[in-house]
Design a protein around this motif. Sequence first.
Motif, short mmCIF file in Angstrom:
data_model
loop_
_atom_site.label_atom_id
_atom_site.label_comp_id
_atom_site.label_asym_id
_atom_site.label_seq_id
_atom_site.Cartn_x
_atom_site.Cartn_y
_atom_site.Cartn_z
N HIS A 95 0.82 -1.21 0.00
CA HIS A 95 0.00 0.00 0.00
C HIS A 95 0.86 1.26 0.00
O HIS A 95 0.54 2.25 -0.67
N VAL A 99 0.15 -2.86 -6.65
CA VAL A 99 -1.00 -3.77 -6.66
C VAL A 99 -0.59 -5.20 -6.38
O VAL A 99 -1.41 -6.12 -6.44
N ILE A 153 -1.57 -9.68 -3.41
CA ILE A 153 -2.09 -8.81 -4.46
C ILE A 153 -3.32 -8.08 -3.94
O ILE A 153 -4.04 -8.58 -3.07
N GLU A 154 -3.57 -6.91 -4.48
CA GLU A 154 -4.79 -6.15 -4.19
C GLU A 154 -4.83 -4.96 -5.14
O GLU A 154 -3.82 -4.27 -5.30
N ASP A 155 -5.95 -4.76 -5.77
CA ASP A 155 -6.06 -3.66 -6.74
C ASP A 155 -7.43 -2.99 -6.64
O ASP A 155 -8.43 -3.57 -7.06
N ALA A 214 -8.24 -0.58 -8.41
CA ALA A 214 -8.52 -0.22 -9.81
C ALA A 214 -9.18 1.15 -9.96
O ALA A 214 -10.25 1.28 -10.57
N ARG A 263 -9.29 -4.01 -16.39
CA ARG A 263 -8.81 -3.75 -15.02
C ARG A 263 -10.01 -3.55 -14.10
O ARG A 263 -10.69 -2.52 -14.14
N PRO A 301 -11.54 -4.20 -9.94
CA PRO A 301 -11.03 -4.30 -8.56
C PRO A 301 -10.78 -5.74 -8.14
O PRO A 301 -11.55 -6.65 -8.48
N GLN A 302 -9.72 -5.90 -7.39
CA GLN A 302 -9.38 -7.20 -6.80
C GLN A 302 -9.21 -7.04 -5.30
O GLN A 302 -8.50 -6.15 -4.85
N TRP A 330 -6.58 -7.55 -16.46
CA TRP A 330 -5.49 -7.02 -15.63
C TRP A 330 -5.21 -7.90 -14.41
O TRP A 330 -4.04 -8.10 -14.05
N PRO A 331 -6.22 -8.46 -13.75
CA PRO A 331 -5.91 -9.38 -12.64
C PRO A 331 -5.03 -10.54 -13.07
O PRO A 331 -4.15 -10.97 -12.30
N ILE A 379 -1.48 -9.28 -13.07
CA ILE A 379 -0.92 -9.15 -11.72
C ILE A 379 -0.49 -10.51 -11.19
O ILE A 379 0.60 -10.67 -10.63
#
Length: 215
Positions: free
Chosen positions: A63, A68, A84-86, A88, A100, A102-103, A162-163, A166
């Motif tokens: 963070h 991400v 991982i974390e996005d 987005a 892309r 959100p993850q 996009w995930p 990543i």
Amino acid sequence: MVSSPRDHVPVADLVEELLSTDGPLTIVEAGEPVLRRGTEPFDGQLDPALLARFVEALRVTMHAAPGVGLAAPQVGVPLRIAVIEDPAPVPEEVRLARGRVPQPFRVLVNPSYEPLGTVRAAFFEGCLSVPGWQAVVARPAEVRLTCEDESGRPVDEVFSGWPARIVQHETDHLDGTLYLDRADLRSLSSSRAMAERWTQPTPREAAESLGFDLP
């Protein structure tokens, strides 16, 4: 090859040392051997409490960067663990072009991936361990990820867009692979060039101007 004193430190002791100070961990950069040596599978080297603390430190560091995704070798730990974390936060045209979405925060323990199908997508990609640069990487557009989570529960999931990128980027770190190993180096661009020239949702204009091919 010259070894580092840390090469012989038990991984649990190394993690305890890293966690002895508050705040984000230091992200190591290209040229550090830990980024190239690959990792050992996680098999209880960290007890559950220490693993939880390490995962939280990875999350805080990711963070703060901000990024991400973050793999354990990027903080000097040769274990097969990544996070991982996005959120987005991108414009709609970027979301549509890159897939892309959100993850949520995820912990990947002993991950591996396999491509699904033959479609490849090419976009600019960067790395916290290679600051100041981005380059276009063509990757499988859809992959199947298998791993465990931080509690040892099995994960078998398909990622696209996009995930998927990543997942591939972070898992590659665990094999000693940097994104530059897969990039078209004619596309290599500084952060300044990216901000001034290549903010488009796709790298098509960059490919035409810099002379590289897209799939």
